[in-house]
Design a protein around this motif. Structure first.
Motif, short mmCIF file in Angstrom:
data_model
loop_
_atom_site.label_atom_id
_atom_site.label_comp_id
_atom_site.label_asym_id
_atom_site.label_seq_id
_atom_site.Cartn_x
_atom_site.Cartn_y
_atom_site.Cartn_z
N LYS A 23 151.35 -20.09 12.31
CA LYS A 23 150.54 -19.83 13.51
C LYS A 23 150.41 -21.11 14.33
O LYS A 23 150.36 -21.09 15.54
CB LYS A 23 149.16 -19.31 13.12
N ALA A 24 150.39 -22.23 13.62
CA ALA A 24 150.34 -23.51 14.33
C ALA A 24 151.64 -23.73 15.09
O ALA A 24 151.66 -24.43 16.11
CB ALA A 24 150.10 -24.64 13.35
N HIS A 43 141.25 -13.88 9.67
CA HIS A 43 141.05 -13.98 11.12
C HIS A 43 140.69 -12.67 11.82
O HIS A 43 140.48 -12.67 13.03
CB HIS A 43 142.32 -14.49 11.79
N TYR A 51 149.81 -26.63 9.63
CA TYR A 51 150.12 -26.27 8.24
C TYR A 51 151.11 -25.11 8.21
O TYR A 51 152.19 -25.22 7.68
CB TYR A 51 148.84 -25.92 7.46
N GLU A 52 150.70 -23.98 8.82
CA GLU A 52 151.62 -22.84 8.70
C GLU A 52 152.11 -22.35 10.06
O GLU A 52 152.01 -23.06 11.05
CB GLU A 52 151.01 -21.75 7.80
N GLY A 68 140.66 -23.54 14.98
CA GLY A 68 141.42 -23.41 13.74
C GLY A 68 140.68 -24.06 12.58
O GLY A 68 139.63 -24.67 12.75
N CYS A 69 141.27 -23.95 11.39
CA CYS A 69 140.54 -24.44 10.22
C CYS A 69 140.60 -25.95 10.08
O CYS A 69 139.92 -26.52 9.22
CB CYS A 69 141.00 -23.73 8.95
N CYS A 99 142.38 -20.60 15.19
CA CYS A 99 143.56 -21.33 15.67
C CYS A 99 144.12 -20.72 16.96
O CYS A 99 144.55 -21.43 17.86
CB CYS A 99 144.62 -21.42 14.59
N GLU A 108 138.52 -19.33 8.34
CA GLU A 108 138.79 -19.02 9.74
C GLU A 108 137.93 -17.88 10.30
O GLU A 108 138.02 -17.57 11.48
CB GLU A 108 140.27 -18.68 9.90
N ASN A 148 145.96 -14.33 5.76
CA ASN A 148 146.03 -15.56 4.98
C ASN A 148 144.85 -16.45 5.36
O ASN A 148 144.22 -16.21 6.41
CB ASN A 148 147.36 -16.29 5.25
N CYS A 149 144.51 -17.48 4.53
CA CYS A 149 145.33 -18.12 3.51
C CYS A 149 144.80 -17.85 2.10
O CYS A 149 143.69 -18.28 1.78
CB CYS A 149 145.32 -19.62 3.75
N TRP A 161 140.54 -22.96 3.75
CA TRP A 161 141.20 -22.12 2.74
C TRP A 161 141.47 -22.79 1.41
O TRP A 161 141.34 -22.18 0.36
CB TRP A 161 142.50 -21.58 3.34
N GLY A 204 144.05 -26.93 14.97
CA GLY A 204 145.13 -26.65 14.03
C GLY A 204 144.61 -26.26 12.67
O GLY A 204 143.60 -25.57 12.55
N CYS A 205 145.31 -26.74 11.65
CA CYS A 205 145.02 -26.28 10.29
C CYS A 205 144.53 -27.41 9.41
O CYS A 205 144.84 -28.57 9.63
CB CYS A 205 146.29 -25.75 9.64
FE1 FSO Z 1 144.01 -22.01 8.87
FE2 FSO Z 1 145.45 -20.57 7.08
FE3 FSO Z 1 144.17 -20.25 11.39
FE4 FSO Z 1 146.43 -20.78 9.50
S1 FSO Z 1 143.32 -20.40 7.45
S2 FSO Z 1 145.91 -22.36 8.07
S3 FSO Z 1 147.22 -21.89 11.18
O1 FSO Z 1 146.18 -19.41 8.21
O2 FSO Z 1 145.75 -19.51 10.71
O3 FSO Z 1 143.99 -22.14 10.90
#
Ligand code: FSO
Ligand code: SF4
Length: 545
Positions: A490-491, A239, A487-488, A427-428, A453, A263, A306-307, A287, A399-400
Motif C-alpha cells: 500500500k505504501a 483498515h 513496509y508493504e 498510516g501506522c 495510510c 490502522e 493485514n497486517c 501491527w 507510511g508504515c
Molecule cells: Fe500499516 Fe500493515 Fe496501512 Fe500497511 S498496518 S503496514 S502500508 O498494512 O496498510 O500502514
C-alpha cells in the motif's frame, strides 16, 4: 520461493527459504500461481474490451480481492488461496469461451495455456514466480506495477464496500496486469505503466476518501483513550471502516466495548463512528507488536485486513481471532460476508461475553483527525503560523511501521527535529512518535495525524491547498519535507500517487525497495529525486539547513 515485495525481505534481497513475515514456500507458490491466473483473466478481459464484447460481471471484484489476498501479512491460509485459484481458473475459462464465441483473438501466453489441473499447481506456481522475467530491470518495473496494483486493490476494495466504484480503475487494473504478462514489453512501455499506475492510485485514493467521508462524515480533531474500561472488549484491526461500523451496530447495548488496533485507530475521528459510546479507545500499537498485545487484550480480535503476524502455536489468543475479507490464517475462524457485504458478528460477541476485560497496558490519550477538511478549517491559523515563522517546516512522515530496529530513526528524528517543525502523518508509521507528547505551536499539535495510510491522499490535498494559498507555481516550493517510511505494497501505491501529483525529493526508508533494480532506481532518482535516509543527525542537517 522468491518474494521481495516488502521492506523486510531477507537480506534486503529476497525471501527464498521462507518469508521473514512467516510466509511459507508453499503459500508463496500458491500466490504466484493465483497472480498468474489473474493475469490470464485480465488478458482476456482486455481483449474483450478492445473488441467491445462484454466480459464478466464479477471478474473486477474478484481481481481486487485476490490482489489484496497476496499483500504482505494479509493471508497465510493455503486453503483459501487454493479456493481462489480454482475460482480463477473457472472464470478465466468462461472468459476464454466468450472470446472464442465472439471470434476475439487472444495472445498465446503462458497465463492462458495452463489447463488448471490440480496436480500441476506446484510446477506452475514455480514457473510463474517473480523470477519468470529474466531481465532484472523489466522485472523491477513489472513488479513495481504489480505492487502498486495490490495497494490500489486494497483501497478500491474498501471504497467499493461502501458502494463507491469506478469502472475506469478496474479497467486500468486489467490493462496493467495484461501488460505485465507480456514477454516483449519494453522498458519505456513499462516505465510509462508505472507512472500511469500512480495516476490511477490518486483516483483510487480519492474514491476511498469520498467513500469514507460521505459515509461517516469528515474526520475531526479527536482525543482517543489508550487505556481500558471495565467491560469485556472486542479488538478490531486493519483498515475497513464498513466492518467496524457493522461491529459497532451489532455490539451496541450488549455490554461489550469495541477497541481499535493499529490502522483502525482513525475510525475514532469520523463523526458517524465516534458517536457510538461503546467505541472505547485504541489498544496497543502498530501491527508488529500484536503478539504481546493480543495476549493481554483477553477478548476476541477481528482482522479486517493485514497486517497479521503468525502467532506462536501456544499463543493464548489463537482461539479468539477472526478474519474477514481477503485475510486468512490457518486455524483462525473466517467470517463470510452476506450478499450485501455485511458480516454477522454474533459468534464474536458471544465469545466476548465469556472473556475477561482487557488488561491495561497504557494510559492517556492521543490526538488525531487532521485530515484535509479539518486542516482546511484551521487554514488561517496554519497560514498565520507559517507567515509569522512560528512554523518553519512540515515533515510528511507517513507510511508504515515495522519491526526493524533501524526504524527507531523515526522516533529519534521526531524527538530531535527543530521545535518549529510539524509532522504530518498517516498510516501506522505514526506509532513511532504519536505518544511522545511533542507539544504544539500556537495550539497546532506538532504531530498532525490525518488517518490511515490511504489518507496520505489527505496530506497531498493539504499540500495542494497550501500551494494555492501561498500562490506558488510548484508544490515542491512549499516548506514541506517528505520523509516516508514504507513496509508493504500500500505504501508503494502511496509513493506512486505522490509522484503522480508532482511531489519530488521524497526520502524513503528505512531502506530502498529491493525490487528497484539499480537502473530503475537511477531513473527514479534522476526524474523524481527519490532518495533513501541517512543518520538522523545528517538528515536533520540536510533537511533543515
Ligand atoms: Fe500499516 Fe500493515 Fe496501512 Fe500497511 S498496518 S503496514 S502500508 O498494512 O496498510 O500502514
Ligand atoms: Fe519476504 Fe516480505 Fe515477501 Fe514476506 S512479503 S515473503 S517478508 S518479501
Amino acid at each position: 520461493m522468491f518474494c521481495y515485495q516488502c521492506q523486510e525481505t531477507a537480506k534486503g534481497v529476497g525471501c527464498t527459504i521462507r518469508g521473514v513475515c512467516g510466509k511459507l514456500p508453499q503459500t508463496s507458490k500458491y500466490m504466484d500461481l493465483l497472480l498468474s491466473v489473474i493475469r490470464g483473466i485480465a488478458i482476456v478481459e482486455e481483449a474483450l474490451r478492445k473488441a467491445s464484447v462484454k466480459g464478466s460481471e464479477v471478474s473486477g471484484d474478484f481481481i481486487v480481492d485476490t490482489l489484496f489476498s497476496t499483500i504482505t501479512n494479509a493471508n497465510f491460509d493455503d486453503e483459501s488461496l487454493i479456493a481462489r485459484i480454482e475460482k480463477a481458473v473457472n472464470l478465466r475459462n468462461e472468459l476464454m469461451a466468450i472470446a472464442a464465441a465472439n471470434g476475439v483473438e487472444l495472445p498465446m501466453t503462458e497465463e492462458l495455456a495452463w489447463d488448471g489441473n490440480r496436480d500441476s499447481y506446484n510446477e506452475e506456481g514455480t514457473k510463474h514466480s517473480v523470477l519468470r522475467e529474466q531481465n532484472e530491470d523489466l522485472r523491477s518495473l513489472k513488479e513495481l506495477t504489480m505492487y502498486g496494483l495490490k495497494g490500489m486493490a486494497a483501497y478500491y476494495e474498501h471504497a467499493s464496500r461502501l458502494g463507491h466504484r469506478d469502472e475506469s480503475i478496474i479497467a486500468f487494473m486489467q490493462k496493467a496486469l495484461a501488460i505485465t504478462a507480456k514477454t516483449d514489453a519494453s522498458m519505456d512501455e513499462l516505465f510509462h505503466l508505472v507512472l500511469e499506475t500512480g495516476n490511477f492510485g490518486v483516483k483510487a485514493m480519492a474514491l476511498l476518501d469520498k467513500a469514507n467521508t460521505t459515509s461517516y462524515g469528515h474526520p475531526e480533531i479527536t482525543k482517543v483513550n489508550i487505556g481500558v474500561r471495565k467491560n469485556p472488549g472486542i479488538l478490531i484491526s486493519g483498515h475497513d471502516l464498513h466492518d467496524i461500523e457493522d461491529l459497532l451496530i451489532q455490539t451496541e447495548g450488549t455490554g461489550i466495548d469495541v477497541y481499535t488496533h493499529g490502522e483502525m485507530l482513525p475510525a475514532h475521528y469520523y463523526p458517524q463512528l465516534k458517536k457510538y459510546k461503546h467505541l472505547a479507545g485504541n489498544y496497543g500499537n502498530a501491527w508488529w507488536q500484536q503478539k504481546e498485545e493480543f495476549s493481554s487484550f483477553n477478548g476476541p480480535i477481528i482482522f479486517t485486513t493485514n497486517c497479521i503476524v503468525p502467532p506462536s502455536p501456544k499463543a493464548n489468543y489463537n482461539g479468539r481471532v477472526f478474519t474477514l475479507n481477503s485475510t486468512g490464517y490457518p486455524g483462525w475462524k473466517y467470517i463470510e460476508a452476506d450478499a450485501q457485504g455485511h458480516k454477522d458478528f454474533s459468534e464474536v460477541i458471544a465469545l466476548a461475553k465469556t472473556c475477561e476485560p482487557p488488561t491495561e497496558i497504557e494510559q492517556g490519550e492521543i490526538i488525531g483527525g487532521f485530515a484535509h477538511h479539518q486542516v482546511l478549517t484551521l487554514a488561517d491559523k496554519v497560514v498565520e503560523a507559517v507567515k509569522s515563522g512560528a512554523i518553519k517546516k512540515f515533515v510528511v512522515m507517513g507510511g508504515c511501521d515495522g519491526r526493524a530496529k533501524s526504524r527507531n530513526y523515526y522516533t529519534d528524528f521526531a524527538l530531535q527535529m527543530p521545535k518549529d517543525a510539524v509532522i504530518l502523518t498517516a498510516g501506522c508509521a505514526k506509532y513511532k512518535y504519536n505518544k511522545l507528547n511533542l507539544g504544539d505551536i500556537n495550539g497546532i499539535p506538532r504531530v498532525l495525524d490525518a488517518g490511515q495510510c490511504n489518507d496520505s491522499y489527505s496530506l497531498a490535498m493539504i499540500a495542494l491547498k497550501l500551494k494555492e494559498v501561498f500562490d506558488l507555481d510548484d508544490i515542491n516550493k512549499l516548506p514541506i519535507i517528505y520523509n516516508i517510511a514504507w513496509y508493504e505494497q500500500k505504501a508503494v501505491i502511496v509513493l506512486l500517487a505522490l509522484l503522480s501529483l508532482g511531489v519530488k525529493n521524497i526520502h524513503l526508508g528505512p531502506t530502498l525497495p529491493a525490487f528497484l533494480s539499480a537502473n530503475v532506481a537511477k531513473v527514479l532518482v534522476e526524474q523524481f529525486g527519490i532518495a533513501g535516509i541517512g543518520t538522523v543527525e545528517d538528515d536533520l542537517r540536510e533537511f533543515f539547513e
